[in-house]
Design a protein around this motif. Sequence first.
Motif, PDB file in Angstrom:
ATOM      1  N   VAL A   9       0.849  -1.186   0.000  1.00 31.80           N
ATOM      2  CA  VAL A   9       0.000   0.000   0.000  1.00 31.80           C
ATOM      3  C   VAL A   9       0.887   1.240   0.000  1.00 31.80           C
ATOM      4  N   PRO A  10       0.651   2.211  -0.878  1.00 25.53           N
ATOM      5  CA  PRO A  10       1.488   3.414  -0.912  1.00 25.53           C
ATOM      6  C   PRO A  10       1.376   4.213   0.384  1.00 25.53           C
ATOM      7  N   ARG A  11       2.414   4.972   0.650  1.00 26.31           N
ATOM      8  CA  ARG A  11       2.388   5.923   1.768  1.00 26.31           C
ATOM      9  C   ARG A  11       1.987   7.285   1.207  1.00 26.31           C
ATOM     10  N   PHE A  12       1.064   7.961   1.865  1.00 26.48           N
ATOM     11  CA  PHE A  12       0.559   9.243   1.394  1.00 26.48           C
ATOM     12  C   PHE A  12       1.058  10.373   2.292  1.00 26.48           C
ATOM     13  N   SER A  13       1.378  11.484   1.655  1.00 23.44           N
ATOM     14  CA  SER A  13       1.726  12.690   2.407  1.00 23.44           C
ATOM     15  C   SER A  13       0.947  13.860   1.823  1.00 23.44           C
ATOM     16  N   ILE A  14       0.617  14.838   2.669  1.00 23.24           N
ATOM     17  CA  ILE A  14      -0.100  16.042   2.246  1.00 23.24           C
ATOM     18  C   ILE A  14       0.718  17.265   2.649  1.00 23.24           C
ATOM     19  N   ASP A  15       1.008  18.125   1.675  1.00 20.72           N
ATOM     20  CA  ASP A  15       1.693  19.386   1.921  1.00 20.72           C
ATOM     21  C   ASP A  15       0.762  20.524   1.524  1.00 20.72           C
ATOM     22  N   VAL A  16       0.675  21.544   2.356  1.00 19.82           N
ATOM     23  CA  VAL A  16      -0.194  22.691   2.101  1.00 19.82           C
ATOM     24  C   VAL A  16       0.662  23.924   1.830  1.00 19.82           C
ATOM     25  N   TYR A  17       0.393  24.593   0.690  1.00 19.17           N
ATOM     26  CA  TYR A  17       1.099  25.818   0.326  1.00 19.17           C
ATOM     27  C   TYR A  17       0.096  26.967   0.285  1.00 19.17           C
ATOM     28  N   GLN A  18       0.348  28.002   1.070  1.00 21.89           N
ATOM     29  CA  GLN A  18      -0.595  29.117   1.114  1.00 21.89           C
ATOM     30  C   GLN A  18       0.077  30.342   1.728  1.00 21.89           C
ATOM     31  N   LEU A 262     -10.711  13.230  -1.111  1.00 25.05           N
ATOM     32  CA  LEU A 262     -10.161  14.359  -0.358  1.00 25.05           C
ATOM     33  C   LEU A 262     -11.279  14.861   0.554  1.00 25.05           C
ATOM     34  N   ARG A 263     -11.051  14.804   1.842  1.00 27.55           N
ATOM     35  CA  ARG A 263     -12.077  15.216   2.816  1.00 27.55           C
ATOM     36  C   ARG A 263     -11.712  16.577   3.400  1.00 27.55           C
ATOM     37  N   ARG A 330      -9.452  21.643   7.608  1.00 21.15           N
ATOM     38  CA  ARG A 330      -8.581  20.478   7.786  1.00 21.15           C
ATOM     39  C   ARG A 330      -8.761  19.576   6.564  1.00 21.15           C
ATOM     40  N   VAL A 331      -7.657  19.235   5.922  1.00 23.19           N
ATOM     41  CA  VAL A 331      -7.688  18.415   4.714  1.00 23.19           C
ATOM     42  C   VAL A 331      -7.202  17.014   5.061  1.00 23.19           C
ATOM     43  N   ALA A 332      -7.943  16.013   4.654  1.00 25.39           N
ATOM     44  CA  ALA A 332      -7.530  14.629   4.882  1.00 25.39           C
ATOM     45  C   ALA A 332      -7.768  13.814   3.621  1.00 25.39           C
ATOM     46  N   LEU A 333      -6.945  12.818   3.419  1.00 21.87           N
ATOM     47  CA  LEU A 333      -7.150  11.855   2.343  1.00 21.87           C
ATOM     48  C   LEU A 333      -7.702  10.590   2.980  1.00 21.87           C
ATOM     49  N   VAL A 334      -8.879  10.152   2.521  1.00 23.32           N
ATOM     50  CA  VAL A 334      -9.551   9.030   3.187  1.00 23.32           C
ATOM     51  C   VAL A 334      -9.979   7.982   2.161  1.00 23.32           C
ATOM     52  N   ILE A 335     -10.169   6.781   2.661  1.00 22.22           N
ATOM     53  CA  ILE A 335     -10.653   5.693   1.823  1.00 22.22           C
ATOM     54  C   ILE A 335     -11.552   4.806   2.657  1.00 22.22           C
ATOM     55  N   ARG A 336     -12.615   4.300   2.013  1.00 21.60           N
ATOM     56  CA  ARG A 336     -13.575   3.424   2.691  1.00 21.60           C
ATOM     57  C   ARG A 336     -13.439   2.001   2.164  1.00 21.60           C
ATOM     58  N   GLU A 337     -13.937   1.077   2.947  1.00 21.31           N
ATOM     59  CA  GLU A 337     -14.152  -0.258   2.399  1.00 21.31           C
ATOM     60  C   GLU A 337     -15.177  -0.128   1.278  1.00 21.31           C
ATOM     61  N   GLY A 343     -20.250   7.462   6.563  1.00 20.63           N
ATOM     62  CA  GLY A 343     -19.847   7.510   7.958  1.00 20.63           C
ATOM     63  C   GLY A 343     -18.350   7.651   8.051  1.00 20.63           C
ATOM     64  N   PRO A 344     -17.771   7.326   9.198  1.00 22.19           N
ATOM     65  CA  PRO A 344     -16.332   7.482   9.371  1.00 22.19           C
ATOM     66  C   PRO A 344     -15.568   6.650   8.334  1.00 22.19           C
ATOM     67  N   PRO A 345     -14.438   7.159   7.854  1.00 25.17           N
ATOM     68  CA  PRO A 345     -13.674   6.417   6.860  1.00 25.17           C
ATOM     69  C   PRO A 345     -13.024   5.190   7.468  1.00 25.17           C
ATOM     70  N   ALA A 346     -12.764   4.198   6.631  1.00 23.74           N
ATOM     71  CA  ALA A 346     -12.054   3.023   7.104  1.00 23.74           C
ATOM     72  C   ALA A 346     -10.616   3.393   7.437  1.00 23.74           C
ATOM     73  N   THR A 347     -10.027   4.287   6.657  1.00 21.58           N
ATOM     74  CA  THR A 347      -8.623   4.643   6.852  1.00 21.58           C
ATOM     75  C   THR A 347      -8.394   6.100   6.463  1.00 21.58           C
ATOM     76  N   THR A 348      -7.629   6.824   7.270  1.00 26.39           N
ATOM     77  CA  THR A 348      -7.153   8.150   6.912  1.00 26.39           C
ATOM     78  C   THR A 348      -5.719   8.001   6.437  1.00 26.39           C
ATOM     79  N   LEU A 349      -5.451   8.451   5.226  1.00 22.19           N
ATOM     80  CA  LEU A 349      -4.150   8.228   4.611  1.00 22.19           C
ATOM     81  C   LEU A 349      -3.181   9.378   4.814  1.00 22.19           C
ATOM     82  N   GLY A 350      -3.687  10.552   5.173  1.00 23.43           N
ATOM     83  CA  GLY A 350      -2.822  11.713   5.375  1.00 23.43           C
ATOM     84  C   GLY A 350      -3.660  12.919   5.739  1.00 23.43           C
ATOM     85  N   GLN A 351      -3.043  13.935   6.381  1.00 21.95           N
ATOM     86  CA  GLN A 351      -3.772  15.130   6.797  1.00 21.95           C
ATOM     87  C   GLN A 351      -2.920  16.382   6.607  1.00 21.95           C
ATOM     88  N   GLY A 352      -3.609  17.532   6.456  1.00 26.12           N
ATOM     89  CA  GLY A 352      -2.944  18.823   6.373  1.00 26.12           C
ATOM     90  C   GLY A 352      -3.881  19.904   6.876  1.00 26.12           C
TER      91      GLY A 352
END
Length: 463
Positions: A9-18, A262-263, A330-337, A343-352
């Motif tokens: 499974v890939p590793r996810f990262s989130i970077d915010v530029y502003q 993208l949540r 708040r930004v999150a990358l999520v995935i469900r079954e 409802g709540p995601p099965a997994t949160t892959l990253g946040q910013g």
Amino acid sequence: MANFAKSNVPRFSIDVYQNEYLPQSAGEVNAIVTVTSTGGGTTGGRPLPASERWGHLPGPQGPGGSAGGGAHAAVVIMVDCSGSMDYPPTKMRGARQATEAAIDTLRDGVAFAVIAGTHKAVEIYPGDGQLALASNETRADARQALRRLTPSGGTAIGTWLRLAERLFGSSNAEIRHGILLTDGRNEHEEPEKLREALDACAGRFTCDARGVGTDWEVREVTGIASALLGTADIVAEPDGLAADFTAMMETAMGKEVGDVSLRLWTPQGAEVQFVKQVAPAVEDLTGRRTESPPRSGDYPTGSWGDESRDYHVCVRVPTAEVGHEMLAARVALVIREPAAPAGPPATTLGQGLIRAVWTDDLAASTRINSQVAHYTGQAELADAIQEGLQLRKDGDVEGATARLGRAVQLAHESGNGDTAKLLAKVVDVEDAAGGTVRLKARVTEADEMTLETRSTKTVRVKK
């Protein structure tokens, strides 16, 4: 079922530029969110065997079975077989060769099927309403079946997509991807039927769409790819189809995680104005939001492999006094079954985090973040091209010249060399920096369609 304990499974990262600083009474916050996925398909730095990546997962069918119920990934190829594919005959021949090349690129254990599309949809392989599992034997059988691809009848793309959706429904594959080829306009069904089919398929599978030749409608093909979170392109000459299909399939083979969203969570009083993917191509996701209470909404991004994408997020927040600071989103990358309800995601892959800070420092509050500025220009570039080409078709020479001139200027400023080259086939450029151009008297249909089809492709910010 998604298994996020697996090593591939890939590793996810989130970077915010502003630029988080706002002047007093301002309430609009802009940010570029860069999502990067790395490490898919490896274990300890070593490539995983095909069977462990896109291969068969435990399920009701064994590894040698003919159905795709337990496959990790599934692919359905939809080939236009309408009568126009015989004019010239090289189109149908190129389509057969391209489909064969795509099938040969499939890894063992991937579930797949081939649809012949006319004014109706016919599954020519495997032909039993199920998906076959890729192996030396099934690939050979599929190549034999391709000989039955003969041009006749009309074009009703919605029927092709609905059959693909039914075939994907026979599999619990996490990654579900379609490839669609057409050479003409969708003339044998109402536009509403195609839209209904796209609505039914959205979220069920992703799809790359290709137009061969120059007799198809750009907005139809790009609309299909947009709705199904895939890519769109033109293949002007049939002899280019095999290489294009191979490249599409190789890209699809790199996908490791499906149905990622993208949540965005926003506080009381804040509201999301828009969410746009801005690299590698412009795609407005704003209208695709699905609510995910409390105070959150999900925006679909499709499937991911090793890659990076950029998103422009704009949030309206309540105005505040100088010195006040707040979390704008708040930004999150999520995935469900796959079968999970809302409802709540099965997994949160990253946040910013996206912040807002009110200041009376004029220099700080008026500085535009370079990432935001770049992608705002890239979105404007896409709009300028599409508007300019439409004005050209309408016979508005002055308007077309102005908009395409602006496009040339934006392409020059951002270093988007590929788009600049395509624009130079439609206009004579006198001054790229100033946007001074003249419309060419003669433009081939292929050059005009290529520019329109690829108008949303962007370049990343130079580091």
